[in-house]
Motif scaffolding. Structure first.
Motif, PDB file in Angstrom:
ATOM      1  N   LEU A   1      -6.980  -0.620 -15.629  1.00 28.84           N
ATOM      2  CA  LEU A   1      -6.161  -1.148 -13.618  1.00 28.84           C
ATOM      3  C   LEU A   1      -4.552  -0.937 -14.624  1.00 28.84           C
ATOM      4  CD1 LEU A   1      -7.875  -4.343 -12.719  1.00 28.84           C
ATOM      5  CD2 LEU A   1      -8.791  -1.832 -12.678  1.00 28.84           C
ATOM      6  N   PRO A   2      -4.040   0.053 -13.436  1.00 32.70           N
ATOM      7  CA  PRO A   2      -2.424   0.222 -13.426  1.00 32.70           C
ATOM      8  C   PRO A   2      -1.882  -1.200 -13.292  1.00 32.70           C
ATOM      9  CG  PRO A   2      -3.209   1.339 -11.184  1.00 32.70           C
ATOM     10  CD  PRO A   2      -4.817   0.572 -12.380  1.00 32.70           C
ATOM     11  N   LYS A   3      -0.783  -1.455 -13.299  1.00 31.78           N
ATOM     12  CA  LYS A   3      -0.010  -2.877 -13.363  1.00 31.78           C
ATOM     13  C   LYS A   3       1.488  -2.623 -13.480  1.00 31.78           C
ATOM     14  CE  LYS A   3      -3.052  -5.625 -15.210  1.00 31.78           C
ATOM     15  NZ  LYS A   3      -3.815  -6.232 -16.623  1.00 31.78           N
ATOM     16  N   THR A   4       2.198  -3.749 -11.777  1.00 31.70           N
ATOM     17  CA  THR A   4       3.804  -3.728 -12.632  1.00 31.70           C
ATOM     18  C   THR A   4       3.819  -4.694 -13.580  1.00 31.70           C
ATOM     19  OG1 THR A   4       3.471  -5.890 -12.166  1.00 31.70           O
ATOM     20  CG2 THR A   4       3.820  -4.267 -10.178  1.00 31.70           C
ATOM     21  N   SER A   5       5.136  -4.246 -14.155  1.00 36.03           N
ATOM     22  CA  SER A   5       5.465  -5.550 -15.340  1.00 36.03           C
ATOM     23  C   SER A   5       5.006  -6.930 -15.257  1.00 36.03           C
ATOM     24  CB  SER A   5       6.970  -4.874 -15.722  1.00 36.03           C
ATOM     25  OG  SER A   5       7.493  -5.925 -14.956  1.00 36.03           O
ATOM     26  N   THR A   6       5.351  -7.577 -14.017  1.00 33.86           N
ATOM     27  CA  THR A   6       4.398  -8.485 -14.113  1.00 33.86           C
ATOM     28  C   THR A   6       2.851  -8.866 -13.757  1.00 33.86           C
ATOM     29  OG1 THR A   6       5.177  -8.773 -11.501  1.00 33.86           O
ATOM     30  CG2 THR A   6       6.618  -9.162 -12.725  1.00 33.86           C
ATOM     31  N   GLY A   7       1.923  -7.745 -13.802  1.00 32.57           N
ATOM     32  CA  GLY A   7       0.993  -7.890 -13.883  1.00 32.57           C
ATOM     33  C   GLY A   7       0.183  -8.285 -12.575  1.00 32.57           C
ATOM     34  N   LYS A   8       0.945  -7.790 -11.796  1.00 34.79           N
ATOM     35  CA  LYS A   8       0.727  -7.204 -10.248  1.00 34.79           C
ATOM     36  C   LYS A   8      -0.820  -5.598 -10.184  1.00 34.79           C
ATOM     37  CE  LYS A   8       3.632  -9.433  -7.634  1.00 34.79           C
ATOM     38  NZ  LYS A   8       4.284  -9.209  -6.402  1.00 34.79           N
ATOM     39  N   VAL A   9      -1.789  -6.043  -9.742  1.00 36.93           N
ATOM     40  CA  VAL A   9      -2.535  -4.212 -10.067  1.00 36.93           C
ATOM     41  C   VAL A   9      -1.929  -3.345  -8.863  1.00 36.93           C
ATOM     42  CG1 VAL A   9      -4.646  -3.165  -9.182  1.00 36.93           C
ATOM     43  CG2 VAL A   9      -4.162  -5.492 -11.188  1.00 36.93           C
ATOM     44  N   GLN A  10      -1.565  -2.511  -9.467  1.00 41.01           N
ATOM     45  CA  GLN A  10      -0.262  -1.520  -8.334  1.00 41.01           C
ATOM     46  C   GLN A  10      -1.813  -0.584  -7.298  1.00 41.01           C
ATOM     47  OE1 GLN A  10       1.703  -0.003 -11.185  1.00 41.01           O
ATOM     48  NE2 GLN A  10       3.588  -0.488 -10.266  1.00 41.01           N
ATOM     49  N   LYS A  11      -2.142  -1.291  -6.515  1.00 33.84           N
ATOM     50  CA  LYS A  11      -3.136  -0.492  -5.604  1.00 33.84           C
ATOM     51  C   LYS A  11      -3.066   0.078  -5.292  1.00 33.84           C
ATOM     52  CE  LYS A  11      -5.958  -4.886  -4.781  1.00 33.84           C
ATOM     53  NZ  LYS A  11      -7.264  -5.305  -3.922  1.00 33.84           N
ATOM     54  N   PHE A  12      -1.784   0.260  -5.176  1.00 31.06           N
ATOM     55  CA  PHE A  12      -1.196   1.706  -3.851  1.00 31.06           C
ATOM     56  C   PHE A  12      -1.641   2.631  -4.797  1.00 31.06           C
ATOM     57  CE2 PHE A  12       2.054   1.451  -6.792  1.00 31.06           C
ATOM     58  CZ  PHE A  12       3.540   2.274  -6.789  1.00 31.06           C
ATOM     59  N   LYS A  13      -1.721   2.794  -6.256  1.00 32.02           N
ATOM     60  CA  LYS A  13      -2.152   4.361  -7.191  1.00 32.02           C
ATOM     61  C   LYS A  13      -3.403   4.252  -7.206  1.00 32.02           C
ATOM     62  CE  LYS A  13       2.354   3.729 -10.251  1.00 32.02           C
ATOM     63  NZ  LYS A  13       2.028   3.285 -11.939  1.00 32.02           N
ATOM     64  N   LEU A  14      -4.128   3.270  -7.213  1.00 32.47           N
ATOM     65  CA  LEU A  14      -5.813   3.749  -6.857  1.00 32.47           C
ATOM     66  C   LEU A  14      -6.079   4.552  -5.563  1.00 32.47           C
ATOM     67  CD1 LEU A  14      -6.959   0.525  -8.263  1.00 32.47           C
ATOM     68  CD2 LEU A  14      -6.099   2.617  -9.773  1.00 32.47           C
ATOM     69  N   ARG A  15      -5.238   3.778  -4.191  1.00 34.29           N
ATOM     70  CA  ARG A  15      -5.703   4.346  -3.503  1.00 34.29           C
ATOM     71  C   ARG A  15      -5.038   6.094  -3.047  1.00 34.29           C
ATOM     72  NH1 ARG A  15      -4.539  -0.708  -1.101  1.00 34.29           N
ATOM     73  NH2 ARG A  15      -2.823  -0.705  -0.997  1.00 34.29           N
ATOM     74  N   GLU A  16      -3.972   6.269  -4.027  1.00 33.28           N
ATOM     75  CA  GLU A  16      -2.844   7.747  -4.041  1.00 33.28           C
ATOM     76  C   GLU A  16      -4.115   8.356  -4.570  1.00 33.28           C
ATOM     77  OE1 GLU A  16       0.165   7.117  -5.793  1.00 33.28           O
ATOM     78  OE2 GLU A  16       1.456   6.525  -4.205  1.00 33.28           O
ATOM     79  N   LYS A  17      -4.764   7.679  -5.312  1.00 36.74           N
ATOM     80  CA  LYS A  17      -5.526   8.850  -6.228  1.00 36.74           C
ATOM     81  C   LYS A  17      -7.052   9.159  -5.520  1.00 36.74           C
ATOM     82  CE  LYS A  17      -8.508   7.502  -9.579  1.00 36.74           C
ATOM     83  NZ  LYS A  17      -9.069   6.595 -10.739  1.00 36.74           N
ATOM     84  N   GLU A  18      -7.498   7.644  -4.601  1.00 38.95           N
ATOM     85  CA  GLU A  18      -8.594   8.079  -4.471  1.00 38.95           C
ATOM     86  C   GLU A  18      -8.363   8.660  -2.859  1.00 38.95           C
ATOM     87  OE1 GLU A  18     -11.733   7.940  -5.094  1.00 38.95           O
ATOM     88  OE2 GLU A  18     -11.082   6.319  -6.699  1.00 38.95           O
ATOM     89  N   TRP A  19      -7.382   8.601  -2.079  1.00 39.19           N
ATOM     90  CA  TRP A  19      -6.636   9.356  -0.817  1.00 39.19           C
ATOM     91  C   TRP A  19      -6.324  10.871  -0.894  1.00 39.19           C
ATOM     92  CZ3 TRP A  19      -8.723   7.309   4.061  1.00 39.19           C
ATOM     93  CH2 TRP A  19      -9.857   6.179   4.021  1.00 39.19           C
ATOM     94  N   ALA A  20      -6.256  11.585  -1.883  1.00 40.03           N
ATOM     95  CA  ALA A  20      -5.421  12.348  -1.306  1.00 40.03           C
ATOM     96  C   ALA A  20      -6.259  13.665  -0.921  1.00 40.03           C
ATOM     97  CB  ALA A  20      -5.347  13.708  -3.504  1.00 40.03           C
ATOM     98  N   GLY A  21      -5.421  14.077   0.141  1.00 46.11           N
ATOM     99  CA  GLY A  21      -6.410  15.489   0.757  1.00 46.11           C
ATOM    100  C   GLY A  21      -7.595  14.145   2.019  1.00 46.11           C
ATOM    101  N   HIS A  22      -7.117  13.366   1.569  1.00 49.13           N
ATOM    102  CA  HIS A  22      -7.581  12.761   3.189  1.00 49.13           C
ATOM    103  C   HIS A  22      -6.315  11.996   4.204  1.00 49.13           C
ATOM    104  CE1 HIS A  22     -12.275  12.623   1.576  1.00 49.13           C
ATOM    105  NE2 HIS A  22     -11.083  13.143   0.402  1.00 49.13           N
ATOM    106  N   ARG A  23      -6.728  12.421   5.174  1.00 45.43           N
ATOM    107  CA  ARG A  23      -5.758  11.748   5.912  1.00 45.43           C
ATOM    108  C   ARG A  23      -5.167  10.408   5.651  1.00 45.43           C
ATOM    109  NH1 ARG A  23      -6.345  10.591  13.081  1.00 45.43           N
ATOM    110  NH2 ARG A  23      -4.231   9.672  13.709  1.00 45.43           N
ATOM    111  N   LYS A  24      -3.855   9.896   5.889  1.00 49.24           N
ATOM    112  CA  LYS A  24      -3.873   8.681   5.088  1.00 49.24           C
ATOM    113  C   LYS A  24      -3.852   7.572   6.771  1.00 49.24           C
ATOM    114  CE  LYS A  24       0.367   5.854   4.423  1.00 49.24           C
ATOM    115  NZ  LYS A  24       2.048   5.962   4.287  1.00 49.24           N
ATOM    116  N   ARG A  25      -4.838   5.759   6.052  1.00 51.89           N
ATOM    117  CA  ARG A  25      -4.813   5.149   6.688  1.00 51.89           C
ATOM    118  C   ARG A  25      -3.916   4.688   7.271  1.00 51.89           C
ATOM    119  NH1 ARG A  25      -7.665   0.821   3.621  1.00 51.89           N
ATOM    120  NH2 ARG A  25      -6.164   1.666   2.924  1.00 51.89           N
ATOM    121  N   ILE A  26      -4.352   4.006   8.592  1.00 50.75           N
ATOM    122  CA  ILE A  26      -3.453   3.050   9.165  1.00 50.75           C
ATOM    123  C   ILE A  26      -3.875   1.921  10.155  1.00 50.75           C
ATOM    124  CG2 ILE A  26      -1.828   2.971  11.306  1.00 50.75           C
ATOM    125  CD1 ILE A  26      -1.774   6.156  11.214  1.00 50.75           C
ATOM    126  N   HIS A  27      -3.691   1.187   8.877  1.00 48.02           N
ATOM    127  CA  HIS A  27      -4.294   0.011  10.020  1.00 48.02           C
ATOM    128  C   HIS A  27      -3.162  -0.453  11.061  1.00 48.02           C
ATOM    129  CE1 HIS A  27      -6.643  -1.566   5.626  1.00 48.02           C
ATOM    130  NE2 HIS A  27      -6.868  -0.283   6.887  1.00 48.02           N
TER     131      HIS A  27
END
Length: 549
Positions: free
Chosen positions: A523-549
């Motif tokens: 899993l991609p992480k910061t130096s403090t061990g937090k998972v960088q979910k935004f990197k996972l999302r960027e890959k999965e949502w490439a080419g799709h309309r960005k979600r707005i919550h």
């Protein structure tokens, strides 16, 4: 006859005119206290280097006066780019001793990100580890630096440009204590840039008062004593090490410094140095428990492990405590000096089974004694029902909330709207008044109009015996808008298929909450061990309309 050290400290003028009934709150006084009480006690262990509190104090005052002679003045920013090291710890005292502001930078940032922070903070001096040559080279080219100090023994590389080795710099300073240049306890002591899990980092300003009070909170909640031995598994650049840089010194305890987390080294130091305390994100606990020396290993003495950074799955807490650790679960953000809340343990919970105890301990809890104001509210800042079910945003205020974002009044106003700091975290309030984090606003999955907590799904995955780590995000789906996908790291020597893990989740969760896909790998992480979910999302949502919550 020369005065004893403690009388030298008392003989100095006060840093600012104060009435008899009060003194300025600053963590600089913690070092003075331990210099007075424990001058010959071992304060720092850093590899082969070992310093008493007297030696630590002398080095801090040398650093402060050397920087002063180099032109650093009150209010100037001094940046540090280094993994954990004695020099970083000393900078937490030497820089604010001058009334200057410490800017500790994440060592895993790219050269351009380091330059952006140096420019935004306006730092003119940089203390840097020689191993970080690439980032430093960019800083030399693109930032307005007047002095570069290389940590360690190295001498000046380019004196004409303003480079010098740390030890040579110390040699130009004086070891004598002097009055700190602090005349207001709301003076900025440090600027911490957010970790970048969501995008552009912001400069979070800490005050002398806030750092003092948060450090006292850490002493209380972590149970620090003069006999404690604290292992630096948490980066000092992260929220100033959750203020343990100051708290450990205040307790007169021992700092054991390591540049990075290596489980084998952790177990070695626990045995050899008598380590009693450490801090880290849940992923650090996962690393430690996964590489225990033997299947039946238990720590040789009680080990207090303080964890935060992401909601720890109950299974991770249970496994760590099965090794003999005592877990203290805290919660906070960069904007709250690190921990703001703690899952305060109650004696009656000891009668529960291991799994139930772990589930209780996985809650974020209540505000620290030094900053108790913590709420879960709706969009109108009304408290949600304390039913353990109704979602709201976690907000807080008090002594250890940042005084604002550096050079960003608009961002500060947004974060402080309604007179509370808005965390961006969604949680519930339980009937007993304990908060439980359910998700970040940006991480909640809205599938076919139903809200899905990624944390809830991750907790289930962590209970699977083959799963080491898990992260869940929403991915695009034509029918439902988005559906859950799990990213999983398996334990060494264990196997599990996508079908197996999806089926396991369906045994424990409503089916609409379960992952529709599973991807295996690190899993991609910061130096403090937090998972960088935004990197996972960027890959999965490439080419799709960005979600707005």
């Amino acid at each position: 006859m020369e005065l004893p050290l403690f009388q030298k400290l008392w003989a100095r003028p006060e840093p600012a005119a104060q009435p008899v009934h009060r003194a300025l709150l600053t963590p600089l006084s913690f070092l003075e206290h331990s210099l007075h009480v424990f001058p010959d006690k071992l304060a720092v262990v850093d590899g082969a280097r070992r310093f008493t509190y007297r030696e630590l104090g002398e080095r801090v005052y040398r650093l402060a006066t050397a920087l002063q002679r180099a032109g650093v003045r009150k209010g100037d920013r001094v940046a540090v780019l280094s993994p954990n090291a004695t020099e970083v710890l000393e900078a937490h005292y030497g820089v604010p001793q001058l009334g200057a502001v410490l800017v500790a930078i994440n060592v895993r940032l790219s050269p351009s990100e380091v330059v952006a922070i140096l420019r935004h903070s306006g730092a003119r001096v940089l203390l840097a580890d020689p191993a970080l040559e690439e980032q430093v080279a960019a800083a030399r080219r693109e930032a307005d630096l007047s002095l570069l100090v290389w940590t360690g023994e190295g001498g000046a590389r380019d004196p004409a440009w303003g480079e010098i080795g740390y030890e040579r710099l110390l040699a130009t300073g004086s070891p004598e204590p002097f009055t700190p240049a602090v005349d207001d306890e709301d003076q900025t002591i440090s600027i911490n840039y957010t970790s970048g899990t969501t995008g552009q980092p912001k400069g979070v300003m800490y005050t002398h008062r806030g750092a003092y009070l948060n450090a006292l909170g850490e002493i209380v909640e972590a149970g620090l004593e003069p006999e404690s031995v604290y292992l630096w598994t948490l980066p000092m650049f992260h929220c100033n090490g959750w203020c343990f840089t100051w708290a450990v010194t205040a307790a007169g305890a021992r700092h054991v410094v390591v540049p990075k987390v290596e489980p084998a080294r952790v177990f070695e130091l626990v045995a050899g140095e008598g380590v009693t305390h450490l801090c880290g994100a849940p992923t650090v606990l996962v690393m430690i428990q996964a590489e225990a020396p033997s299947p039946d290993y238990r720590f040789p003495r009680p080990l207090r492990a303080v964890t935060a950074g992401a909601p720890p799955p109950p299974s991770v807490i249970a496994r760590m405590e099965s090794l003999g650790a005592v877990i203290t679960h805290v919660y906070g953000l960069t904007e709250t000096y690190g921990p703001h809340a703690v899952c305060k343990w109650k004696a009656e919970w000891n009668a529960e089974g291991l799994e139930q105890r772990a589930a209780l301990k996985a809650r974020q809890g209540v505000g620290y004694l030094t900053s108790p104001e913590l709420r879960v509210v709706d969009e109108e800042l009304r408290d949600v029902p304390a039913d353990g079910e109704t979602l709201g945003e976690i907000v807080m205020r008090g002594n250890n909330v940042t005084k604002g974002y550096f050079r960003d009044p608009e961002g500060t106003a947004v974060a402080f709207r309604g007179g509370w700091f808005h965390s961006g975290d969604l949680g519930v309030m339980h009937p007993d008044g304990y908060v439980e984090l359910r998700d970040r606003k940006k991480d909640v999955i809205i599938s076919g109009g139903e809200n899905i907590s990624t944390v809830e799904v991750e907790k289930v995955l962590y209970f699977h015996p083959a799963v080491l780590e898990a992260a869940v995000i929403g991915i695009p789906d034509e029918k439902w808008g988005e559906v859950p996908k799990a990213f999983v790291t398996l334990r060494s020597g264990r196997e599990a298929s996508e079908k197996e893990l999806i089926g396991y989740c369906r045994e424990h969760l409503a089916h609409f909450k379960c992952p529709k896909r599973v991807e295996f790998g690190p899993l991609p992480k910061t130096s403090t061990g937090k998972v960088q979910k935004f990197k996972l999302r960027e890959k999965e949502w490439a080419g799709h309309r960005k979600r707005i919550h």
